[in-house]
Design a protein around this motif. Structure first.
Motif, short mmCIF file in Angstrom:
data_model
loop_
_atom_site.label_atom_id
_atom_site.label_comp_id
_atom_site.label_asym_id
_atom_site.label_seq_id
_atom_site.Cartn_x
_atom_site.Cartn_y
_atom_site.Cartn_z
N LEU A 46 0.83 -1.20 0.00
CA LEU A 46 0.00 0.00 0.00
C LEU A 46 0.87 1.25 0.00
O LEU A 46 0.60 2.21 -0.74
CB LEU A 46 -0.93 -0.01 1.21
N LEU A 47 1.91 1.24 0.80
CA LEU A 47 2.81 2.39 0.87
C LEU A 47 3.50 2.63 -0.47
O LEU A 47 3.60 3.77 -0.92
CB LEU A 47 3.86 2.17 1.97
N SER A 48 3.92 1.56 -1.13
CA SER A 48 4.58 1.73 -2.43
C SER A 48 3.58 2.24 -3.48
O SER A 48 3.93 3.09 -4.31
CB SER A 48 5.23 0.43 -2.88
N ILE A 49 2.35 1.75 -3.45
CA ILE A 49 1.33 2.22 -4.40
C ILE A 49 1.04 3.70 -4.19
O ILE A 49 0.96 4.47 -5.14
CB ILE A 49 0.05 1.37 -4.28
N VAL A 50 0.91 4.10 -2.93
CA VAL A 50 0.65 5.51 -2.63
C VAL A 50 1.82 6.38 -3.09
O VAL A 50 1.63 7.46 -3.66
CB VAL A 50 0.38 5.69 -1.11
N VAL A 52 4.00 5.72 -5.54
CA VAL A 52 4.01 5.77 -7.01
C VAL A 52 2.93 6.72 -7.51
O VAL A 52 3.16 7.54 -8.41
CB VAL A 52 3.86 4.36 -7.61
N LEU A 53 1.73 6.62 -6.95
CA LEU A 53 0.64 7.50 -7.38
C LEU A 53 0.96 8.96 -7.08
O LEU A 53 0.66 9.85 -7.89
CB LEU A 53 -0.67 7.08 -6.73
N SER A 54 1.57 9.22 -5.94
CA SER A 54 1.95 10.60 -5.59
C SER A 54 2.96 11.15 -6.59
O SER A 54 2.85 12.29 -7.03
CB SER A 54 2.54 10.65 -4.18
N LEU A 55 3.93 10.33 -6.93
CA LEU A 55 4.93 10.76 -7.91
C LEU A 55 4.30 11.01 -9.27
O LEU A 55 4.66 11.97 -9.97
CB LEU A 55 6.04 9.72 -8.03
N MET A 56 3.34 10.18 -9.65
CA MET A 56 2.65 10.37 -10.93
C MET A 56 1.87 11.68 -10.93
O MET A 56 1.85 12.41 -11.93
CB MET A 56 1.73 9.19 -11.22
N ILE A 57 1.22 12.00 -9.83
CA ILE A 57 0.46 13.24 -9.72
C ILE A 57 1.38 14.44 -9.83
O ILE A 57 1.10 15.41 -10.54
CB ILE A 57 -0.35 13.27 -8.40
N VAL A 58 2.51 14.38 -9.12
CA VAL A 58 3.47 15.49 -9.18
C VAL A 58 4.01 15.67 -10.59
O VAL A 58 4.12 16.80 -11.10
CB VAL A 58 4.62 15.27 -8.16
N GLN A 59 4.32 14.56 -11.25
CA GLN A 59 4.84 14.63 -12.62
C GLN A 59 3.80 15.19 -13.57
O GLN A 59 4.10 16.02 -14.43
CB GLN A 59 5.29 13.22 -13.06
N THR A 60 2.54 14.79 -13.41
CA THR A 60 1.47 15.29 -14.25
C THR A 60 1.26 16.79 -14.04
O THR A 60 1.10 17.55 -15.00
CB THR A 60 0.15 14.53 -13.97
N GLN A 61 1.28 17.22 -12.79
CA GLN A 61 1.14 18.65 -12.50
C GLN A 61 2.27 19.45 -13.12
O GLN A 61 2.07 20.55 -13.63
CB GLN A 61 1.08 18.89 -10.99
N SER A 62 3.46 18.91 -13.06
CA SER A 62 4.62 19.57 -13.65
C SER A 62 4.44 19.71 -15.16
O SER A 62 4.71 20.77 -15.74
CB SER A 62 5.89 18.78 -13.34
#
Length: 123
Positions: A46-50, A52-62
């Protein structure tokens, strides 16, 4: 030589302090594990999924911010080009007046010969 006959008596050491009765031992308390191995694996998953999803959100916002910046730069270029086009069209209107063209023609040595003028109907 005479043999001496000694009786051996066992030596019993007596403590100098009074003997205390043995204290009853407490039963060993088993520490119950807070998390089992399966729960730890699930938690790490769960921690790894969260993460990865957080990193994807940050990358998308960038990416969105970079695209927005590019769009604003293009809009500025469009505005600049539009102003230049407007200025050039005004300049064309000013330079294409009949009086200016006639003056320029006279400077170049052209003369008006009414017999060579043809009237074109329309506009």
């Amino acid at each position: 030589m005479a043999l001496r006959n000694y009786q051996s008596e066992p030596y019993i050491a007596r403590p100098s302090f009074p003997e205390q009765p043995p204290q009853p031992k407490k039963p060993a308390i088993q520490k119950s594990k807070i998390f089992s191995k399966g729960e730890k694996v699930l938690f790490l998953g769960l921690l790894s999924i969260v993460t990865v999803l957080s990193l994807m959100i940050v990358q998308t916002q960038s990416t969105v911010r970079a695209t927005t910046k590019d769009i604003s730069l293009l809009e500025q270029q469009i505005d600049t080009t539009s102003k230049e086009n407007t200025d050039l069209s005004i300049q064309v209107r000013e330079l294409s007046t009949y009086d200016r063209i006639w003056k320029k023609a006279e400077e170049l040595g052209l003369k008006l010969n009414e017999q060579n003028v043809k009237v074109v109907p329309g506009q």
